[in-house]
Design an enzyme around this catalytic site. Structure first.
Site, PDB file in Angstrom:
ATOM      1  N   ARG A  12     -27.266  -6.123 -20.548  1.00 49.08           N
ATOM      2  CA  ARG A  12     -26.916  -4.733 -20.861  1.00 49.08           C
ATOM      3  C   ARG A  12     -28.193  -3.931 -21.101  1.00 49.08           C
ATOM      4  NH1 ARG A  12     -25.741  -3.699 -25.792  1.00 49.08           N
ATOM      5  NH2 ARG A  12     -24.306  -5.440 -26.084  1.00 49.08           N
TER       6      ARG A  12
ATOM      7  N   ASP B 209     -27.571  19.051 -12.969  1.00 46.89           N
ATOM      8  CA  ASP B 209     -26.766  18.155 -12.137  1.00 46.89           C
ATOM      9  C   ASP B 209     -27.177  18.445 -10.691  1.00 46.89           C
ATOM     10  OD1 ASP B 209     -24.829  16.994 -10.514  1.00 46.89           O
ATOM     11  OD2 ASP B 209     -23.168  17.418 -11.877  1.00 46.89           O
TER      12      ASP B 209
ATOM     13  N   TYR C 159     -18.510  20.980 -11.800  1.00 48.98           N
ATOM     14  CA  TYR C 159     -17.703  19.813 -11.469  1.00 48.98           C
ATOM     15  C   TYR C 159     -16.578  19.650 -12.498  1.00 48.98           C
ATOM     16  CZ  TYR C 159     -16.435  14.966 -10.745  1.00 48.98           C
ATOM     17  OH  TYR C 159     -15.731  13.817 -10.528  1.00 48.98           O
TER      18      TYR C 159
ATOM     19  N   LYS D 214     -22.478   9.783  -4.743  1.00 51.57           N
ATOM     20  CA  LYS D 214     -22.444  10.715  -3.612  1.00 51.57           C
ATOM     21  C   LYS D 214     -23.618  10.451  -2.657  1.00 51.57           C
ATOM     22  CE  LYS D 214     -19.088  12.067  -6.202  1.00 51.57           C
ATOM     23  NZ  LYS D 214     -19.195  13.130  -7.176  1.00 51.57           N
TER      24      LYS D 214
END
Ligand SMILES: *Cc1c(COP(=O)(O)O)cnc(C)c1O
Length: 400
Positions: A60, A184, A112, A209
């Protein structure tokens, strides 16, 4: 074996973008010389003695495949540091976790839907205040600044209306306000726009994306220059645990290598299709920042290298038969394409068609959507890298 040569990192920051995209983060595997970073599918690492290890304790916190990818993220956004997350919204969520109750965030009114949902439905409950402004005019950001403003959240071009905001101007306002600016950069990708170079403090991507590029991974990332900010975000990454697995990191390392050639093709096809749609008799309006009469064209030209393959459009309503409205007609077109698949998401090699009002942006209340100019008949295209003639033929048949 002598590993000194193998360890010299390629993808130096001084190289040109096309070269960096191929070599960023790539260091041949020291144990075998494997040119591709292996998928370190492990949860833990054996220690020689308590606390004596090679810098990897538990996956992690550290994983070599993720480390190579995070190095690549930093290099391709001209940043010093990169961090990978299990999704774009997990990356966004981690930035908001830098804040405290009572802090205020200024964000774009047209953004978004998933970011909007995270802000309003999750984080508002914890006493963080979000102020939505039209960021295409930097003066609106300035007017919204208060003593509590700690973060400005920007998206440009926006999803799905392709609005453009001036990153440099808003970075100056944020700096003066003592607030962080996070951009973003999903729609542009690092190939078209590098917000850190324009004064942003953090860049966020939905890696799902363009960076992944093949519609096979959910992932997010953050890039930054400030070491203290990197420490805070790394602490959040390991404490909250929204990390991607090594297989996904491997796929993204592979995706980044072709970002340059893919984006070039997305931009070429985007330009052809945006212009073709604009001249189609049944199309009322096309949203694409590469049009000289787009209100954000001058800013887009200043801060982007090209205009991308994301296009939204509306059909004309005047010639419809009685009883049919623009929404019915948009839904008919959305269900009639073959090469353009009807699906959420964007940025993959294959073309997608989407209905923001009922799909990607359904989490934004209708009144909010309409107020921001997102009509129920808007159609969004993620233009892929197929042959543009075939894509136009597909749209031509669907629009009729
Ligand atoms: C998809 C997307 C996100 C969210 O990313 P996920 O990887 O789906 O969590 C954030 N911003 C933009 C602009 C997006 O398109």
């Amino acid at each position: 074996m002598d590993t000194t040569n193998l360890n010299s990192p390629l993808g130096d920051r001084g190289m040109k973008l096309a070269t960096k995209l191929i070599h960023a983060g790539a260091t041949p595997d020291p144990s075998t010389g494997a040119i591709m970073t292996p998928i370190y599918q492990t949860s833990t690492y054996v220690q020689e003695a308590p606390g004596v290890h090679k810098g990897f304790e538990y996956a992690r916190s550290q994983n070599p495949t993720r480390k190579a990818l995070e190095e690549a993220f930093a290099i391709i956004e001209n940043g010093k540091f990169g961090l990978a997350f299990s999704s774009g919204v997990a990356a966004t969520d981690s930035v908001i976790k830098l804040l405290n109750p009572g802090d205020e965030v200024i964000c774009a009114s047209d953004m978004y839907g998933g970011s909007y949902r995270l802000f309003t439905k999750v984080w508002e409950r914890y006493g963080i205040k979000f102020i939505y402004v039209d960021t295409t005019d930097a003066a609106n950001v300035k007017a919204a600044v208060t003593a509590n403003t700690k973060l400005v959240w920007l998206e440009t071009p926006t999803n799905p209306l392709m609005n453009i905001s001036d990153i440099e101007a808003i970075a100056a306002i944020s700096k003066q306000a003592g607030a962080l600016l996070c951009v973003d950069n999903t729609f542009a990708s690092p190939y078209l726009q590098n917000p850190l170079d324009l004064g942003a403090d953090i860049v966020m991507h939905s890696v799902t994306k363009y960076l992944g590029g093949h519609s096979d991974v959910i992932q997010g990332c953050l890039m930054m220059n400030d070491a203290e900010l990197r420490e805070k975000l790394y602490f959040i990454q390991k404490s909250c645990g929204a990390v991607p697995g090594p297989m996904d990191c491997f796929l993204v390392l592979r995706g980044i290598k072709t970002l340059g050639v893919r984006m070039k093709a997305h931009c070429e096809n985007g330009k052809i299709i945006a212009n073709w749609l604009r001249n189609h008799p049944k199309v009322a309006k096309v949203y694409w920042p590469g049009f000289e009469d787009h209100p954000g064209y001058a800013v887009a030209k200043k801060q982007m290298r090209d205009f991308g393959g994301m296009i939204s459009f509306e059909l004309k309503n005047d010639s419809l038969p009685p009883g049919r409205d623009g929404v019915d007609e948009a839904k008919r077109v959305l269900s009639s394409t073959h090469l353009f698949s009807l699906a959420e998401s964007l940025g993959g090699v294959e073309s997608l068609i989407n209905h923001p009002a009922s799909m990607t942006h359904a989490s934004i209340p209708k009144e909010e959507r309409i107020k921001n100019g997102l009509s129920d008949s808007l159609i969004r295209l993620s233009v892929g890298i197929e042959d543009a003639d075939d894509l136009m033929e597909d749209l031509k048949k669907a629009i009729g």
